[in-house]
Design a protein around this motif. Structure first.
Motif, PDB file in Angstrom:
ATOM      1  N   GLN A  27      10.817  -4.403   3.568  1.00 14.79           N
ATOM      2  CA  GLN A  27      10.206  -5.010   4.747  1.00 14.79           C
ATOM      3  C   GLN A  27       8.701  -5.163   4.562  1.00 14.79           C
ATOM      4  OE1 GLN A  27      11.548  -1.914   7.414  1.00 14.79           O
ATOM      5  NE2 GLN A  27       9.454  -1.235   7.777  1.00 14.79           N
ATOM      6  N   LEU A  28       8.150  -6.188   5.213  1.00 17.40           N
ATOM      7  CA  LEU A  28       6.734  -6.498   5.071  1.00 17.40           C
ATOM      8  C   LEU A  28       5.944  -6.239   6.349  1.00 17.40           C
ATOM      9  CD1 LEU A  28       6.980  -9.734   2.920  1.00 17.40           C
ATOM     10  CD2 LEU A  28       6.307  -7.449   2.195  1.00 17.40           C
ATOM     11  N   GLN A  29       6.574  -5.634   7.336  1.00 15.35           N
ATOM     12  CA  GLN A  29       5.870  -5.164   8.534  1.00 15.35           C
ATOM     13  C   GLN A  29       6.631  -3.966   9.070  1.00 15.35           C
ATOM     14  OE1 GLN A  29       6.744  -8.750   8.726  1.00 15.35           O
ATOM     15  NE2 GLN A  29       8.819  -8.188   9.271  1.00 15.35           N
ATOM     16  N   ASP A  30       6.108  -3.342  10.100  1.00 15.01           N
ATOM     17  CA  ASP A  30       6.736  -2.120  10.599  1.00 15.01           C
ATOM     18  C   ASP A  30       8.155  -2.371  11.111  1.00 15.01           C
ATOM     19  OD1 ASP A  30       4.538  -0.638   9.965  1.00 15.01           O
ATOM     20  OD2 ASP A  30       3.646  -0.749  11.950  1.00 15.01           O
ATOM     21  N   LEU A 179      -2.907  -3.056  -4.447  1.00 12.23           N
ATOM     22  CA  LEU A 179      -1.756  -2.523  -3.723  1.00 12.23           C
ATOM     23  C   LEU A 179      -0.514  -3.364  -4.006  1.00 12.23           C
ATOM     24  CD1 LEU A 179      -4.325  -2.544  -1.218  1.00 12.23           C
ATOM     25  CD2 LEU A 179      -2.898  -0.525  -0.910  1.00 12.23           C
ATOM     26  N   SER A 180       0.619  -2.697  -4.118  1.00 15.13           N
ATOM     27  CA  SER A 180       1.859  -3.363  -4.549  1.00 15.13           C
ATOM     28  C   SER A 180       2.637  -3.989  -3.395  1.00 15.13           C
ATOM     29  CB  SER A 180       2.749  -2.359  -5.299  1.00 15.13           C
ATOM     30  OG  SER A 180       3.101  -1.287  -4.433  1.00 15.13           O
ATOM     31  N   SER A 181       1.927  -4.648  -2.495  1.00 14.19           N
ATOM     32  CA  SER A 181       2.571  -5.372  -1.401  1.00 14.19           C
ATOM     33  C   SER A 181       1.604  -6.426  -0.897  1.00 14.19           C
ATOM     34  CB  SER A 181       2.942  -4.432  -0.250  1.00 14.19           C
ATOM     35  OG  SER A 181       3.382  -5.171   0.888  1.00 14.19           O
ATOM     36  N   GLN A 182       2.134  -7.556  -0.429  1.00 15.84           N
ATOM     37  CA  GLN A 182       1.272  -8.566   0.160  1.00 15.84           C
ATOM     38  C   GLN A 182       0.825  -8.146   1.552  1.00 15.84           C
ATOM     39  OE1 GLN A 182       4.217 -11.842   0.390  1.00 15.84           O
ATOM     40  NE2 GLN A 182       3.774 -11.874   2.583  1.00 15.84           N
ATOM     41  N   ASN A 183       1.481  -7.123   2.112  1.00 12.52           N
ATOM     42  CA  ASN A 183       1.128  -6.586   3.425  1.00 12.52           C
ATOM     43  C   ASN A 183       1.390  -5.088   3.405  1.00 12.52           C
ATOM     44  OD1 ASN A 183       0.498  -6.269   6.136  1.00 12.52           O
ATOM     45  ND2 ASN A 183       2.521  -6.889   6.847  1.00 12.52           N
TER      46      ASN A 183
END
Length: 227
Positions: A27-30, A179-183
């Protein structure tokens, strides 16, 4: 190997490959509350994609990381993040970068964690004291890893683990973090615990941190902010 065994072996490989690729994406958000009406959607675990034929060089460009961020705040630090929100070309690439500025002697990027990313930090200027803490271990302990970093040194903070950076030098310090995420997201511990809105019960916090309720109420009354 017989023809039957060969076919069975290939079948197992195909099945294993299918299972390996059938899991949910990270997932890319909470959270992402499901919605059946696309007209009411805000985003889809990230960002909608532009038509590749309409992409421009500007979509892959960001300027300004050479400019120091203001460290005039409670913690004496400032984080300038470049994620897919600031640089659209990062969407789906799984990476982002941040510049972190620290005020002289005491500038602190307070204990926090990134729920969706591992961080690799490189010190450019100054001397930083850094560290991270493991999750709860079988012996009910949490191991602490610490290091004093100088320019050119690199340190890794594993995904989801609490970590910090403190400027212990007499001059400003600068570091860059990949950091290993775009978000990657960030949860600053003190902010989340004592600055939650509405506030977490004083009874819960006083027992959890073994603090007098008066102290908890005082901490909750402070203005909490991220660097």
């Amino acid at each position: 190997m017989s023809a039957c065994n060969t076919l069975a072996f290939i079948g197992i490989l195909v099945l294993a490959s299918y299972v390996a690729h059938a899991t949910d994406p990270t997932q890319l958000q909470d959270f992402c509350v499901g919605i059946n009406d696309p007209n009411g959607a805000v985003f889809v675990n990230g960002l909608f994609c532009k038509n590749p034929l309409e992409a421009k060089p500007e979509d892959f460009f960001f300027e300004g990381l050479n400019i120091p961020g203001s460290t005039i705040n409670r913690v004496g630090a400032n984080v300038t993040l470049v994620s897919a929100a600031q640089l659209p070309g990062l969407n789906t690439l799984g990476i982002s970068i941040a510049r972190i500025d620290f005020a002289p002697f005491g500038g602190l990027n307070p204990p926090h964690f990134h729920p969706r990313a591992t961080e690799i930090l490189t010190v450019i200027e100054g001397t930083l004291y850094v560290g991270f803490v493991t999750s709860n271990m079988p012996n009910d302990g949490n191991k602490f890893f610490e290091r004093l970093l100088k320019p050119g040194d690199v340190f890794v903070f594993p995904q989801g683990l609490i970590h910090f950076q403190l400027n212990v030098g007499k001059t400003p310090a600068v570091a860059f973090a990949a950091l290993s995420s775009q978000n990657p997201g960030v949860t600053t511990i003190a902010n989340a615990v004592f600055g939650a809105k509405p506030p977490i019960s004083v009874d819960v916090l006083s027992k959890a941190f073994q603090l007098d309720p008066v102290v908890v109420k005082h901490l909750q009354s402070l203005f909490w902010m991220s660097p």
